[in-house]
Design an enzyme around this catalytic site. Structure first.
Site, PDB file in Angstrom:
ATOM      1  N   LYS A 116     -29.146   3.952 -19.386  1.00  0.00           N
ATOM      2  CA  LYS A 116     -28.675   3.575 -18.042  1.00  0.00           C
ATOM      3  C   LYS A 116     -28.889   4.703 -17.038  1.00  0.00           C
ATOM      4  O   LYS A 116     -28.364   4.658 -15.932  1.00  0.00           O
ATOM      5  CB  LYS A 116     -27.186   3.208 -18.107  1.00  0.00           C
ATOM      6  CG  LYS A 116     -26.906   1.978 -18.956  1.00  0.00           C
ATOM      7  CD  LYS A 116     -25.419   1.670 -19.037  1.00  0.00           C
ATOM      8  CE  LYS A 116     -24.795   2.249 -20.270  1.00  0.00           C
ATOM      9  NZ  LYS A 116     -23.375   1.948 -20.438  1.00  0.00           N
ATOM     10  N   HIS A 170     -38.542  25.161 -34.605  1.00  0.00           N
ATOM     11  CA  HIS A 170     -37.828  24.361 -35.604  1.00  0.00           C
ATOM     12  C   HIS A 170     -37.111  25.392 -36.493  1.00  0.00           C
ATOM     13  O   HIS A 170     -37.486  25.616 -37.648  1.00  0.00           O
ATOM     14  CB  HIS A 170     -38.819  23.518 -36.395  1.00  0.00           C
ATOM     15  CG  HIS A 170     -38.211  22.391 -37.177  1.00  0.00           C
ATOM     16  ND1 HIS A 170     -36.841  22.285 -37.416  1.00  0.00           N
ATOM     17  CD2 HIS A 170     -38.779  21.319 -37.789  1.00  0.00           C
ATOM     18  CE1 HIS A 170     -36.626  21.202 -38.141  1.00  0.00           C
ATOM     19  NE2 HIS A 170     -37.773  20.590 -38.382  1.00  0.00           N
TER      20      HIS A 170
HETATM   21  N1   CP Z   1     -39.889  18.754 -41.810  1.00  0.00           N
HETATM   22  C1   CP Z   1     -39.336  17.922 -40.912  1.00  0.00           C
HETATM   23  O1   CP Z   1     -38.875  18.346 -39.836  1.00  0.00           O
HETATM   24  O2   CP Z   1     -39.300  16.622 -41.315  1.00  0.00           O
HETATM   25  P1   CP Z   1     -38.706  15.408 -40.468  1.00  0.00           P
HETATM   26  O3   CP Z   1     -39.529  15.304 -39.215  1.00  0.00           O
HETATM   27  O4   CP Z   1     -38.803  14.226 -41.374  1.00  0.00           O
HETATM   28  O5   CP Z   1     -37.290  15.772 -40.121  1.00  0.00           O
END
Ligand code: CP
Length: 359
Positions: A116, A170
């Protein structure tokens, strides 16, 4: 030394280097926010690894699981994943369950009020009203930093864990990769002195960027980057390694490098980042796949890793080889993420005490 995020304007914070930002992400020497891999030093990596091992062994028994489940039963975690995920989402989910946290989730912003027109910042502030920890994956690089700063200026500055952001970071994948390397080289003097070979789409693989920088915390680790020219590692990563005095080599010849590897880290083509549909498909990546024939070139005590998901870059026939540790690597994600959450909420000493008395 801890610095308060709410005492620095966003524009000033954003411009800082990772090293300069790191003191804003801790609370009395323990992690508060987990936003990028560079915030972890060697001592923290060793400590998290041993804590993960403690959780892993304690969780083997019914009594141990009951102990772990009681540690954070008064806390709740929000899993906010606006990008697809299997392993990261589920391993965080399982880690929270192991420690007893209640769990909420948004996996598709079409089902939340972002549909929204609500901003990401307002969404996260809303989550902080109901939850004590926010674990988030986003296609927007730097978003987790931004929301950590936004929350620091509210009366609910709950911890943020970056579960993957844009093409840049990450950090918890890097932690589980380090834990896998720690375990793999436990009886070979640890990670120091090893040669790690990264293969595949290194230009857009955020797991490689995060792990490459964490490997600079170890002594005499050599890094190889093996990819077709279009998918080769970014100059910024090479500059970071050069500044850290790390030995590295860029190559397009996988077979030549395999015999040197202590760990081969395969990655898939990240075509979700293609700027033109199908552009990755035009790149010949066939020379960057691990086949059963390559097993003969690999040292007997080397390991093969992959953050997953995989496509064709590792043949499933390789899975049966004892050096293929990628399924264990994935499970390590659950243990290290449980350790990380326990450390954030000051439960590490309880885990270590239980481990030393009972295991
Ligand atoms: N390795 C990893 O980040 O896997 P997903 O994208 O499945 O979380």
């Amino acid at each position: 030394m801890t610095k308060n995020l709410n005492e620095i304007p966003w524009d000033d914070f954003y411009k800082l280097t990772h090293a300069e930002k790191a003191p804003y992400l801790i609370d009395n020497a323990r992690p508060m926010h987990v936003l990028f891999a560079q915030q972890f030093d060697r001592q923290q990596l060793d400590s998290l690894g041993s804590l993960a091992t403690g959780v892993r062994f304690i969780a083997k028994s019914e009594e141990g699981m009951a102990f772990l489940r009681g540690l954070l039963a008064h806390k709740r975690a929000m899993l906010y994943f606006s990008q697809p995920s299997t392993r990261t989402f589920l391993s965080f989910y399982a880690a929270c369950e192991i420690l007893g946290l209640g769990i909420g989730e948004v996996r598709d912003t079409a089902t939340s009020s972002e549909f929204k027109g609500e901003s990401r910042e307002d969404s996260v502030r809303t989550f902080s009203s109901y939850f004590d920890l926010i674990i988030m994956r986003s296609e927007i690089g730097g978003l987790s930093e931004r929301v950590a700063w936004v929350l620091s200026n509210t009366d609910r500055p709950v911890p943020i864990i970056n579960a993957g952001s844009g093409k840049d970071q990450h950090p918890t994948q890097a932690l589980l990769d380090i834990y896998t390397l720690q375990r793999s080289f436990e009886e070979r003097g640890g990670i120091d002195g090893k040669t790690i070979v990264f293969v595949g789409d290194l230009a857009r693989g955020r797991t490689v960027r995060s792990l490459s920088s964490l490997l600079t915390r170890y002594n005499n680790v050599k890094q190889y980057f093996v990819a077709p020219a279009q998918l080769q590692i970014g100059e910024d990563v090479l500059a970071m390694l050069k500044a850290a005095g790390v030995q590295y080599e860029v190559s397009d010849s996988f077979e030549k490098v395999i015999p040197e590897a202590d760990a081969v880290y395969m990655t898939r083509v990240q075509d979700e980042w293609d700027t033109q549909k199908g552009e990755s498909g035009k790149i010949d990546t066939s020379k960057y796949c691990f086949t059963v024939q390559h097993l003969d070139l690999l040292k007997p005590d080397a390991v093969i890793m992959h953050p997953f998901p995989r496509r064709n870059e590792i043949s499933p026939d390789v899975d049966r080889d004892s050096r293929a540790v990628y399924w264990r690597q994935m499970r390590n994600g659950m243990w290290i993420r449980a350790a990380l959450i326990a450390a954030i909420f000051d439960r590490d000493d309880q885990i270590r005490n239980y481990y030393s008395k009972n295991i």
